[in-house]
Design a protein around this motif. Structure first.
Motif, short mmCIF file in Angstrom:
data_model
loop_
_atom_site.label_atom_id
_atom_site.label_comp_id
_atom_site.label_asym_id
_atom_site.label_seq_id
_atom_site.Cartn_x
_atom_site.Cartn_y
_atom_site.Cartn_z
N ALA A 98 1.14 8.60 5.12
CA ALA A 98 0.66 7.43 5.87
C ALA A 98 0.43 7.80 7.32
CB ALA A 98 1.68 6.31 5.77
N THR A 138 -8.26 5.91 2.23
CA THR A 138 -7.64 4.80 1.49
C THR A 138 -8.45 3.53 1.67
OG1 THR A 138 -5.45 5.78 1.79
CG2 THR A 138 -5.50 3.46 1.18
N SER A 140 1.76 10.00 -3.88
CA SER A 140 1.16 8.66 -4.00
C SER A 140 2.22 7.59 -4.23
CB SER A 140 0.19 8.61 -5.18
OG SER A 140 -0.75 9.64 -5.12
N ASP A 169 6.20 7.49 1.48
CA ASP A 169 4.78 7.50 1.83
C ASP A 169 4.48 8.47 2.98
OD1 ASP A 169 2.08 6.75 1.66
OD2 ASP A 169 2.34 5.01 2.98
N CYS A 216 -5.33 8.68 -2.21
CA CYS A 216 -5.86 7.50 -1.51
C CYS A 216 -6.24 6.41 -2.51
CB CYS A 216 -7.04 7.89 -0.64
SG CYS A 216 -6.56 9.02 0.67
N ILE A 269 0.84 -1.20 0.00
CA ILE A 269 0.00 0.00 0.00
C ILE A 269 0.88 1.26 0.00
CG2 ILE A 269 -0.21 0.15 2.53
CD1 ILE A 269 -3.15 0.85 2.14
N ARG A 270 2.07 1.16 0.61
CA ARG A 270 2.91 2.34 0.80
C ARG A 270 3.88 2.56 -0.35
NH1 ARG A 270 4.75 2.91 6.91
NH2 ARG A 270 4.95 5.02 6.09
N ARG A 318 -3.04 4.60 -3.39
CA ARG A 318 -2.57 3.68 -2.34
C ARG A 318 -3.44 2.43 -2.30
NH1 ARG A 318 -2.69 5.26 2.79
NH2 ARG A 318 -0.59 4.75 3.50
#
Lengths: 135, 567
Positions: free
Chosen positions: B405, B414, B359, B402, B299, B67-68, B302
């Protein structure tokens, strides 16, 4: 004017011109305004004239993402003239540099609606001028 | 994510905040919506992300679910690749632009550059310059290049085993075959080539109305992938065109959902063709549009990485990290750039680019500010590169991975984007799968509606566009449109005719016939023949248009261009 008294608009772009967002918007706005709409792609400019005759339209709207109008428009205008369709209003839209507008209007283009134009102006133009067209 | 004490306190503080806003603003409702329509609260707290499991849902950059970031260390080691789209006029004009961008500092990974070359409309659709349908479009919005000689004019002198060559056109196989033939004539082995083809079988359909017919398109795309997996393992064979979907009217959630749906259809086909997911997934990339609504698109991005990692692992059994990575090329928003006060577009694009950088994108293309007026000038094209260079070297955003986050809002949104993406994938499944949903017009309808709605909001003043429906000025446009050399069309046509005259026609005809025969095998589900046959045809001096037409003798091309819609 179509049989039921609604203005009839032919909206076209060349089949390889993939930018259709503007033309599709015009199509739905014309429909909302109560116009009859024919939406089509062409391969050769003469097909536009043929469609205009076949569909008996009052207005032709052509969309160009590039300056292909330099090649296509004269052929459409000539075809209209040859078929005594001088009354049909021709408007252009798309990415058309300002400095080309005069040259296009000299060829008989009634109006040019490029990026960011007011769609209502086009609708009003059709509403005002189509009933006055003499066939 | 939080211990009990923190949550109890957060709840208490939230209650106090609610009381305060009721008192100060007399109960006024400050709820808003993202551009995709997701309802928003005015502020987010630990309470909104208490169900998120850090280790499982977020984790470290470079580890599942990615995700990161795909990489443990990303921009700190290598910033994103500068990938400005360029191409116009004759191949030598495009070469000038390539050189100008190189001189301006266009950079890729480890000293290699990515030449993101775009073809003109005829080249896009497999039409040679000497065909009637090309008239008016030659070299206008892309390069006119359809022969081995043209590739030589554009690429001779460039180290094509080191640099990436990206071929942006619609009919992928013939142009790719020409490129490979050109490279091999130069003595560069095909296995050493690096770059991208588009292979965008489905996405091409909802943008324009014309391309390969659904099932045959999928076979052609799979053939390209099959060829790459066996011959050019490093080649990025497929680019899922989120940008086109976005430009055609998709909001963030539909861009992501439709792209993932498209990618699944392609991957299903590859798997059915007997390819190993760990081999073919590494060549699939996504071209992602970064648009207005700064946070929503971050988002989305991610969540997109996370969903793709899950799909590749669970649906296809990918085991290599590279096969789970979302390879991304950002193309910042074009439809949100406007003609009025065009310099404002530089500011808009800079925000879109900032969003893409935050992103964690891996490559970037930014449209030029004068694109609502015409083709970019050299100056405006280089300015798009300067936006990227300023972001990398002046803002400090590359220092920490990231960086957003952990933000209550970003993590909550996200998660929401992930859920929305899953919802769209389920809708596609419920409609009978991607091919069926596409053929039934389900996807196109969503896009048309999105497009009309966007414009309605602008016309009604519900969506503000500076300079267009607010803060207008009467000033005449000072920016002049760029025009390619008017001689381009004539020269291009002459060159094509000359090329055809010079060749051994019998040899060309035989090779083109080989393409037709290979297509018959492909039609029957047999892979591995069409691409080699196209390369043979290219080596026998067939043009891109001729190879395209050979394909069309067997593979269905459609729907027909002259479909007339009446309403």
């Amino acid at each position: 004017m179509s049989k039921n008294g609604r203005p009839k608009v032919l909206l076209v772009k060349h089949w390889i011109d993939i930018h259709d967002r503007g033309l599709r918007l015009i199509a739905s706005r014309c429909r909302d305004a109560g116009f009859e709409v024919v939406y089509a792609s062409y391969s050769q400019p003469e097909e536009v004239v043929k469609m205009a005759i076949q569909e008996d339209v009052d207005v032709i709207g052509m969309s160009f993402f590039t300056s292909a109008y330099e090649a296509h428009l004269p052929r459409v205008m000539e075809g209209l003239k040859k078929n005594k369709l001088n009354h049909v209003m021709v408007v252009l839209g798309g990415v058309i540099p300002d400095e080309d507008h005069e040259m296009l209007k000299k060829q008989g283009v009634r109006a040019i609606f490029g990026a960011g134009s007011d769609v209502n102006q086009f609708i009003e133009l059709v509403k005002t001028e189509v009933p006055l067209q003499k066939k | 994510m939080f211990d009990e004490k923190t949550l109890v306190e957060a709840k208490k503080l939230q209650e106090q905040w609610k009381e305060a806003i009721n008192k100060i603003y007399q109960g006024k409702d400050f709820a808003a919506k993202t551009n995709s329509g997701i309802p928003l609260k005015p502020v987010y707290t630990p309470l909104d992300i208490q169900d998120i499991d850090y280790a499982k849902d977020i984790a470290m950059p470079g580890s599942y679910p990615y995700i990161r970031s795909n990489y443990p260390i990303h921009y700190q080691y290598q910033p994103w690749v500068n990938q400005p789209v360029h191409g116009y006029g004759l191949p030598e004009h495009t070469k000038e632009r390539m050189d100008a961008l190189t001189k301006a500092g266009m950079e890729g990974y480890f000293g290699a550059r990515s030449y993101n070359l775009v073809w003109d409309y005829p080249g896009y659709f497999g039409i040679d310059p000497d065909e009637p349908d090309a008239e008016g479009y030659i070299g206008k919005d892309g390069v006119s290049c359809n022969t081995l000689d043209d590739f030589a004019r554009m690429l001779d002198g460039l180290d094509i085993a080191k640099n990436n060559i990206i071929l942006i056109n619609g009919d992928t196989l013939p142009m790719f075959a020409l490129y490979i033939a050109y490279a091999e004539n130069r003595g560069v082995l095909r296995g050493n080539l690096r770059g991208n083809t588009m292979n965008w079988v489905f996405t091409a359909w909802y943008a324009p109305n014309f391309m390969w017919e659904t099932e045959d398109a999928l076979k052609l795309a799979t053939e390209n992938i099959h060829f790459c997996v066996k011959n050019i393992p490093r080649w990025n064979h497929t680019n899922i065109q989120g940008h086109a979907i976005s430009e055609t009217g998709a909001d963030a959630i539909h861009q992501m959902g439709f792209c993932l749906g498209t990618a699944r259809a392609v991957a299903d086909s590859c798997k059915a063709a007997g390819l190993n997911p760990d081999d073919f997934l590494t060549g699939i990339g996504f071209q992602i549009a970064q648009c207005n609504d700064f946070f929503e698109y971050i988002c989305m991005f991610r969540a997109w990485r996370k969903l793709w990692a899950r799909i590749t692992r669970e649906r296809y059994g990918a085991t290599k990290p590279a096969a789970m990575h979302l390879r991304t090329h950002t193309n910042t928003s074009c439809f949100e750039l406007v003609k009025q006060q065009p310099l404002n577009n530089i500011i808009r694009s800079a925000y879109h680019a900032l969003g893409a950088a935050l992103s964690g994108t891996t490559a970037m293309q930014i449209p030029a500010y004068d694109e609502p007026i015409g083709i970019p000038t050299e100056e405006s094209a280089i300015l798009t590169l300067r936006i990227q260079q300023i972001l990398v070297h002046e803002t400090g955003i590359t220092r920490v991975g990231d960086p957003l986050a952990g933000s209550y809002y970003v993590e909550w949104l996200t998660k929401r984007m992930e859920e929305e993406g899953e919802k769209i994938l389920k809708e596609i499944d419920d409609a009978g799968g991607f091919v069926k949903a596409h053929k039934a017009g389900v996807l196109a309808t969503v896009l048309r509606r999105g497009c009309d709605q966007w414009r309605d909001e602008i016309d009604k003043g519900k969506r503000i566009v500076v300079g267009w429906n607010k803060y207008q000025t009467e000033e005449a446009l000072k920016v002049k449109a760029f025009r390619p050399d008017p001689e381009v069309a004539r020269i291009s046509i002459e060159r094509t005719k000359e090329y055809k005259k010079r060749r051994d026609q019998a040899k060309t005809d035989a090779a083109l016939n080989g393409v037709v025969e290979a297509c018959k095998k492909l039609k029957a589900g047999e892979y591995g023949h069409v691409m080699p046959a196209c390369i043979e045809a290219a080596k026998a001096h067939a043009t891109a248009g001729e190879i395209s037409k050979a394909l069309r003798k067997v593979m269905r091309w459609g729907p027909e261009y002259n479909v007339m819609l009446k309403f």
